[in-house]
Design a protein around this motif. Structure first.
Motif, PDB file in Angstrom:
ATOM      1  N   MET A  25      38.291   3.629  -2.436  1.00 26.33           N
ATOM      2  CA  MET A  25      37.952   4.595  -3.476  1.00 26.33           C
ATOM      3  C   MET A  25      38.587   4.210  -4.808  1.00 26.33           C
ATOM      4  N   ILE A  26      39.837   3.747  -4.759  1.00 28.29           N
ATOM      5  CA  ILE A  26      40.537   3.364  -5.995  1.00 28.29           C
ATOM      6  C   ILE A  26      39.874   2.142  -6.617  1.00 28.29           C
ATOM      7  N   LYS A  27      39.503   1.167  -5.793  1.00 30.47           N
ATOM      8  CA  LYS A  27      38.881  -0.042  -6.327  1.00 30.47           C
ATOM      9  C   LYS A  27      37.476   0.216  -6.856  1.00 30.47           C
ATOM     10  N   SER A  28      36.752   1.139  -6.197  1.00 29.66           N
ATOM     11  CA  SER A  28      35.396   1.447  -6.647  1.00 29.66           C
ATOM     12  C   SER A  28      35.399   2.384  -7.856  1.00 29.66           C
ATOM     13  N   THR A  29      36.473   3.171  -8.014  1.00 33.90           N
ATOM     14  CA  THR A  29      36.590   4.090  -9.155  1.00 33.90           C
ATOM     15  C   THR A  29      37.965   3.897  -9.779  1.00 33.90           C
ATOM     16  N   PRO A  30      38.173   2.834 -10.535  1.00 36.40           N
ATOM     17  CA  PRO A  30      39.501   2.503 -11.071  1.00 36.40           C
ATOM     18  C   PRO A  30      40.109   3.590 -11.946  1.00 36.40           C
ATOM     19  N   GLN A  31      39.251   4.446 -12.556  1.00 31.75           N
ATOM     20  CA  GLN A  31      39.773   5.491 -13.437  1.00 31.75           C
ATOM     21  C   GLN A  31      40.656   6.487 -12.691  1.00 31.75           C
ATOM     22  N   LEU A  32      40.560   6.487 -11.374  1.00 29.73           N
ATOM     23  CA  LEU A  32      41.371   7.417 -10.578  1.00 29.73           C
ATOM     24  C   LEU A  32      42.869   7.183 -10.769  1.00 29.73           C
ATOM     25  N   VAL A  33      43.258   5.944 -11.059  1.00 30.55           N
ATOM     26  CA  VAL A  33      44.684   5.651 -11.175  1.00 30.55           C
ATOM     27  C   VAL A  33      45.301   6.333 -12.396  1.00 30.55           C
ATOM     28  N   GLN A  34      44.484   6.729 -13.355  1.00 29.76           N
ATOM     29  CA  GLN A  34      45.000   7.359 -14.560  1.00 29.76           C
ATOM     30  C   GLN A  34      45.118   8.871 -14.418  1.00 29.76           C
ATOM     31  N   LYS A  35      44.515   9.415 -13.382  1.00 27.34           N
ATOM     32  CA  LYS A  35      44.574  10.858 -13.156  1.00 27.34           C
ATOM     33  C   LYS A  35      45.905  11.222 -12.491  1.00 27.34           C
ATOM     34  N   THR A  36      46.382  12.422 -12.735  1.00 24.67           N
ATOM     35  CA  THR A  36      47.636  12.898 -12.135  1.00 24.67           C
ATOM     36  C   THR A  36      47.404  14.211 -11.400  1.00 24.67           C
ATOM     37  N   ASP A  37      48.332  14.536 -10.484  1.00 17.11           N
ATOM     38  CA  ASP A  37      48.227  15.798  -9.757  1.00 17.11           C
ATOM     39  C   ASP A  37      48.973  16.897 -10.520  1.00 17.11           C
ATOM     40  N   ILE A  38      49.206  18.015  -9.860  1.00 19.55           N
ATOM     41  CA  ILE A  38      49.826  19.160 -10.532  1.00 19.55           C
ATOM     42  C   ILE A  38      51.273  18.873 -10.937  1.00 19.55           C
ATOM     43  N   ASN A  39      51.875  17.841 -10.325  1.00 20.41           N
ATOM     44  CA  ASN A  39      53.239  17.463 -10.684  1.00 20.41           C
ATOM     45  C   ASN A  39      53.281  16.282 -11.658  1.00 20.41           C
ATOM     46  N   ASP A  40      52.121  15.992 -12.274  1.00 16.94           N
ATOM     47  CA  ASP A  40      52.002  14.882 -13.226  1.00 16.94           C
ATOM     48  C   ASP A  40      52.312  13.535 -12.584  1.00 16.94           C
ATOM     49  N   ARG A  41      51.942  13.388 -11.318  1.00 18.02           N
ATOM     50  CA  ARG A  41      52.181  12.136 -10.605  1.00 18.02           C
ATOM     51  C   ARG A  41      50.855  11.424 -10.365  1.00 18.02           C
ATOM     52  N   ASN A  42      50.777  10.162 -10.788  1.00 22.11           N
ATOM     53  CA  ASN A  42      49.565   9.399 -10.516  1.00 22.11           C
ATOM     54  C   ASN A  42      49.574   8.893  -9.069  1.00 22.11           C
ATOM     55  N   ILE A  43      48.517   8.178  -8.725  1.00 21.67           N
ATOM     56  CA  ILE A  43      48.361   7.734  -7.334  1.00 21.67           C
ATOM     57  C   ILE A  43      49.511   6.829  -6.893  1.00 21.67           C
ATOM     58  N   PHE A  44      50.016   6.014  -7.785  1.00 18.02           N
ATOM     59  CA  PHE A  44      51.113   5.106  -7.418  1.00 18.02           C
ATOM     60  C   PHE A  44      52.411   5.880  -7.208  1.00 18.02           C
ATOM     61  N   PHE A  45      52.615   6.942  -7.962  1.00 23.39           N
ATOM     62  CA  PHE A  45      53.768   7.810  -7.740  1.00 23.39           C
ATOM     63  C   PHE A  45      53.706   8.408  -6.335  1.00 23.39           C
ATOM     64  N   VAL A  46      52.524   8.894  -5.967  1.00 24.72           N
ATOM     65  CA  VAL A  46      52.338   9.491  -4.641  1.00 24.72           C
ATOM     66  C   VAL A  46      52.532   8.443  -3.547  1.00 24.72           C
ATOM     67  N   ALA A  47      52.042   7.217  -3.794  1.00 18.94           N
ATOM     68  CA  ALA A  47      52.199   6.141  -2.809  1.00 18.94           C
ATOM     69  C   ALA A  47      53.670   5.815  -2.573  1.00 18.94           C
ATOM     70  N   ILE A  48      54.456   5.792  -3.647  1.00 17.87           N
ATOM     71  CA  ILE A  48      55.894   5.519  -3.511  1.00 17.87           C
ATOM     72  C   ILE A  48      56.581   6.638  -2.746  1.00 17.87           C
ATOM     73  N   LEU A  49      56.257   7.863  -3.115  1.00 20.63           N
ATOM     74  CA  LEU A  49      56.901   9.018  -2.477  1.00 20.63           C
ATOM     75  C   LEU A  49      56.610   9.065  -0.988  1.00 20.63           C
ATOM     76  N   ASN A  50      55.406   8.617  -0.598  1.00 22.84           N
ATOM     77  CA  ASN A  50      55.003   8.651   0.807  1.00 22.84           C
ATOM     78  C   ASN A  50      55.099   7.288   1.487  1.00 22.84           C
TER      79      ASN A  50
END
Length: 320
Positions: free
Chosen positions: A30-55
């Motif tokens: 999904m990330i590779k097919s829709t690269p713009q997703l990496v710029q979006k953040t969740d309610i805690n202002d964390r992008n996908i890479f932030f979430v990946a590190i946390l998990n």
């Protein structure tokens, strides 16, 4: 694909949940097919890479290496609503479901250090000294979050070292005594009676190797018992001592069994006793086999975790 609007928010939420739950293949596609997703953040202002590190999802995090330098700098320079940068999130203790898949608290601590060092190598240098909303730098947060894991790792390593050093010390005692009570004894001149026998040389060599390797094993385990258990020691220094200790212990057990079998073969050299030697040799293989089944997988895991290729893929092709 446009990620704005309600559909875009749902898509981003779906990918975030996939990252959290470890559905790496779906999230990656999904990330590779829709690269713009990496710029979006969740309610805690964390992008996908932030979430990946946390998990602790290393495959998702490794996609960061596929960004160009400008986008990579932007992703790694962000902070969430709590003032945490990427290194702060790497300093937080991993979820229990991620740690449970790693054998032993010491290896869990090593994996946490590997994550912290990897993120530290990719974020801007200023991130190392930035404080979050609680006024803590990443290194301070790491120490606080992993205090209990350090204690558990120390206990785990000392327990292995204590039990293994007892076995190694016992082998040293046995093989030292065997060197002076050689099979068949000595003649009137003091020379071994079976000195000209090829099996006797095998006995001497295997006895010597067993003695020296067991002694090395004891020294390594004593080094573990008396080591300083600082956080950074879990990265390579302590695991290396454990690798050497277990490897030499395995070698000493194997060569001890070889010495035992050759001694029997020398003493029971008659044809009528061959039927007895074979079952005894097979029984002598049992201790080595048990050690391989019980300890060798741990030894391999420690070696791969310490000196293997690592869990991060830095050779990702440019995709955004």
């Amino acid at each position: 694909m446009n990620v704005e609007g309600t559909l875009g928010l749902r898509l981003h939420h779906t990918v975030i949940q996939a990252v959290k739950q470890g559905n790496v293949d779906f999230a990656t596609e999904m990330i590779k097919s829709t690269p713009q997703l990496v710029q979006k953040t969740d309610i805690n202002d964390r992008n996908i890479f932030f979430v990946a590190i946390l998990n602790r999802q290393e495959k998702i995090f490794s996609l960061l290496h596929g960004l160009n330098n400008v986008k990579k700098m932007k992703m790694t320079s962000n902070v969430d609503r709590f003032g945490n940068n990427m290194l702060h999130l790497a300093a937080m203790l991993a979820p229990s479901n991620q740690l449970d898949g790693i054998s032993g608290a010491a290896l869990q601590m090593q994996r946490e250090l590997q994550w912290f060092k990897e993120v530290e190598s990719i974020v801007p240098p200023i991130c190392k000294d930035l404080v979050n909303a609680d006024g803590k730098r990443p290194s301070e947060l790491f120490t606080e979050q992993h205090a209990n894991l350090v204690k558990e790792g120390e206990k785990w390593m000392k327990d292995i070292a204590a039990s293994s050093s007892f076995v190694a010390a016992l082998i040293v005692t046995i093989m030292f005594a065997a060197a002076f009570t050689i099979p068949g004894g000595n003649d009137d001149t003091g020379a071994p009676i079976f000195l000209g026998n090829d099996l006797f040389m095998v006995f001497i060599i295997s006895d010597s190797i067993s003695l020296f390797s067991a002694t090395t094993s004891v020294l390594m385990f004593l080094g573990i018992l008396t080591s300083q258990y600082a956080e950074n020691k879990f990265l390579t220094r302590l695991p290396t001592k454990l690798i050497i200790g277990l490897s030499t212990l395995f070698l000493s057990i194997a060569t001890m069994m070889i010495a035992f079998c050759t001694a029997l073969a020398i003493l029971l050299k008659g044809r009528s006793t061959k039927v007895v030697i074979i079952p005894i040799i097979l029984l002598a293989c049992v201790p080595v086999t048990l050690f391989v089944l019980l300890q060798f997988p741990l030894l391999v895991e420690i070696f791969i975790s310490t000196y293997g290729p690592g869990i991060f893929n830095r050779k990702i092709e440019r995709w955004y």
